[in-house]
Scaffold this motif. Sequence first.
Motif, PDB file in Angstrom:
ATOM      1  N   ILE A   1      52.277 -24.905 -30.777  1.00  0.00           N
ATOM      2  CA  ILE A   1      51.011 -24.350 -30.321  1.00  0.00           C
ATOM      3  C   ILE A   1      49.979 -25.462 -30.406  1.00  0.00           C
ATOM      4  O   ILE A   1      49.795 -26.062 -31.474  1.00  0.00           O
ATOM      5  CB  ILE A   1      50.577 -23.164 -31.195  1.00  0.00           C
ATOM      6  N   ALA A   2      49.329 -25.748 -29.301  1.00  0.00           N
ATOM      7  CA  ALA A   2      48.326 -26.813 -29.275  1.00  0.00           C
ATOM      8  C   ALA A   2      46.939 -26.228 -29.503  1.00  0.00           C
ATOM      9  O   ALA A   2      46.700 -25.037 -29.276  1.00  0.00           O
ATOM     10  CB  ALA A   2      48.370 -27.545 -27.935  1.00  0.00           C
ATOM     11  N   ALA A   3      46.033 -27.071 -29.955  1.00  0.00           N
ATOM     12  CA  ALA A   3      44.644 -26.632 -30.112  1.00  0.00           C
ATOM     13  C   ALA A   3      44.114 -26.186 -28.753  1.00  0.00           C
ATOM     14  O   ALA A   3      44.280 -26.879 -27.745  1.00  0.00           O
ATOM     15  CB  ALA A   3      43.802 -27.773 -30.666  1.00  0.00           C
ATOM     16  N   GLY A   4      43.502 -25.028 -28.701  1.00  0.00           N
ATOM     17  CA  GLY A   4      42.969 -24.515 -27.440  1.00  0.00           C
ATOM     18  C   GLY A   4      43.904 -23.580 -26.720  1.00  0.00           C
ATOM     19  O   GLY A   4      43.508 -22.953 -25.722  1.00  0.00           O
ATOM     20  N   ASP A   5      45.155 -23.453 -27.186  1.00  0.00           N
ATOM     21  CA  ASP A   5      46.078 -22.522 -26.538  1.00  0.00           C
ATOM     22  C   ASP A   5      45.607 -21.089 -26.746  1.00  0.00           C
ATOM     23  O   ASP A   5      45.112 -20.719 -27.820  1.00  0.00           O
ATOM     24  CB  ASP A   5      47.481 -22.671 -27.135  1.00  0.00           C
ATOM     25  N   SER A   6      45.784 -20.280 -25.730  1.00  0.00           N
ATOM     26  CA  SER A   6      45.459 -18.860 -25.817  1.00  0.00           C
ATOM     27  C   SER A   6      46.728 -18.078 -26.142  1.00  0.00           C
ATOM     28  O   SER A   6      47.843 -18.610 -26.022  1.00  0.00           O
ATOM     29  CB  SER A   6      44.886 -18.377 -24.488  1.00  0.00           C
ATOM     30  N   PRO A   7      46.588 -16.815 -26.535  1.00  0.00           N
ATOM     31  CA  PRO A   7      47.781 -15.987 -26.730  1.00  0.00           C
ATOM     32  C   PRO A   7      48.671 -15.952 -25.489  1.00  0.00           C
ATOM     33  O   PRO A   7      49.900 -15.950 -25.601  1.00  0.00           O
ATOM     34  CB  PRO A   7      47.197 -14.603 -27.046  1.00  0.00           C
ATOM     35  N   LEU A   8      48.047 -15.944 -24.296  1.00  0.00           N
ATOM     36  CA  LEU A   8      48.834 -15.945 -23.057  1.00  0.00           C
ATOM     37  C   LEU A   8      49.613 -17.240 -22.916  1.00  0.00           C
ATOM     38  O   LEU A   8      50.775 -17.232 -22.478  1.00  0.00           O
ATOM     39  CB  LEU A   8      47.911 -15.742 -21.851  1.00  0.00           C
ATOM     40  N   ASP A   9      48.997 -18.374 -23.289  1.00  0.00           N
ATOM     41  CA  ASP A   9      49.701 -19.659 -23.228  1.00  0.00           C
ATOM     42  C   ASP A   9      50.939 -19.634 -24.116  1.00  0.00           C
ATOM     43  O   ASP A   9      52.030 -20.086 -23.715  1.00  0.00           O
ATOM     44  CB  ASP A   9      48.780 -20.794 -23.690  1.00  0.00           C
ATOM     45  N   VAL A  10      50.789 -19.113 -25.312  1.00  0.00           N
ATOM     46  CA  VAL A  10      51.901 -19.076 -26.262  1.00  0.00           C
ATOM     47  C   VAL A  10      52.993 -18.139 -25.774  1.00  0.00           C
ATOM     48  O   VAL A  10      54.190 -18.466 -25.806  1.00  0.00           O
ATOM     49  CB  VAL A  10      51.403 -18.647 -27.658  1.00  0.00           C
ATOM     50  N   ALA A  11      52.603 -16.970 -25.298  1.00  0.00           N
ATOM     51  CA  ALA A  11      53.586 -16.000 -24.801  1.00  0.00           C
ATOM     52  C   ALA A  11      54.368 -16.568 -23.621  1.00  0.00           C
ATOM     53  O   ALA A  11      55.593 -16.403 -23.527  1.00  0.00           O
ATOM     54  CB  ALA A  11      52.882 -14.706 -24.405  1.00  0.00           C
TER      55      ALA A  11
END
Length: 340
Positions: A87-97
């Motif tokens: 998980i990168a700084a600035g990632d959103s829950p949607l990015d992670v999913a």
Amino acid sequence: MTSKTRKIMIMSVAVLAAVAAVAAVVITPYLSGSARPARIYVSPGTTNAALADSLSACQPRGFGDRVATLLSLLNVDLSNRIGAYDIAAGDSPLDVARRVRNRQQASIKLTFHNVRTTGQFAEVVAARYLMTKDELMQCLADSAFCASLGKTPATMPAALMPDTYEFYWGVTPQKLLTTIARYASRFWTPERTARAQALGLSPDEVATLASIVEEETAKPDEWGMVARLYVNRLNQGMKLQADPTVKFALGNFALRRITHAMLNTDSPYNTYRCDGLPPGPIRFPDPRVIDAVLSAPAHPYTYMCAKEDFSGYHNFTDSYSTHLRNAARYQAALNSRGIH
């Protein structure tokens, strides 16, 4: 425009504004980048709830629950997503999913140096990946699997050259070992193989000799000298009589002094009792030492003894009587320091 139409339009705009406001409140948290750098692991049996719990320990409040909700909406089966995910700084829950859904795993580096035994190697690997030490040890002891790589359990360390590699967290023991062994096979170029043949040795035998050399001296400028001495002994039909092989046979590399009783240790690795090279390397040989063996300078020496100044260097000679005098000085130095 009639008064009625105007009222309908005003009401419609109000409704749309209300919907937009609600949507902003509900949807924005799923799209906003508020994550901190982290790495999450999806292991066998991980559920959406368990993943949310692990995220709650390293991310802002509610972040993990939002990821879990999105994974459910996206119909993601975590049993097919085993791995590590960054998980990168600035990632959103949607990015992670999305990253988990698309199996965009993080590769994990494996670096190992100064490894002596397969047990130590297995501990280093198990600390980095999903596999256990026992699973890897079973693979290393499997004669059929080792044979598929052109090795035996004893010669497997020759195929596992110390370096830095990258694998996914869920890599299997077989895949990891096969990949590292493939690197070793590329190391043995036709030129290196020809130089091994010139020494009268196979690549595995060179690796075995290199492992003894590496244990015998920590001085890179002595590697070639020590290697040639052992080649001279092999060519003359002498026993190697290498102290490190006795330490390996005893399972104690911390020994400072080898006694006569130790020299009688019954083991195929004890080169004071057995002719030729041991069955396999006594440590995972450094590629630099292998190259030093292949480039060993010619000299007539067949005896060596650690210098009495404890510098880590050795006295070399082709005279047994001179060797005995060198050994007497070293033994006296050990006695003076109370080293037993």
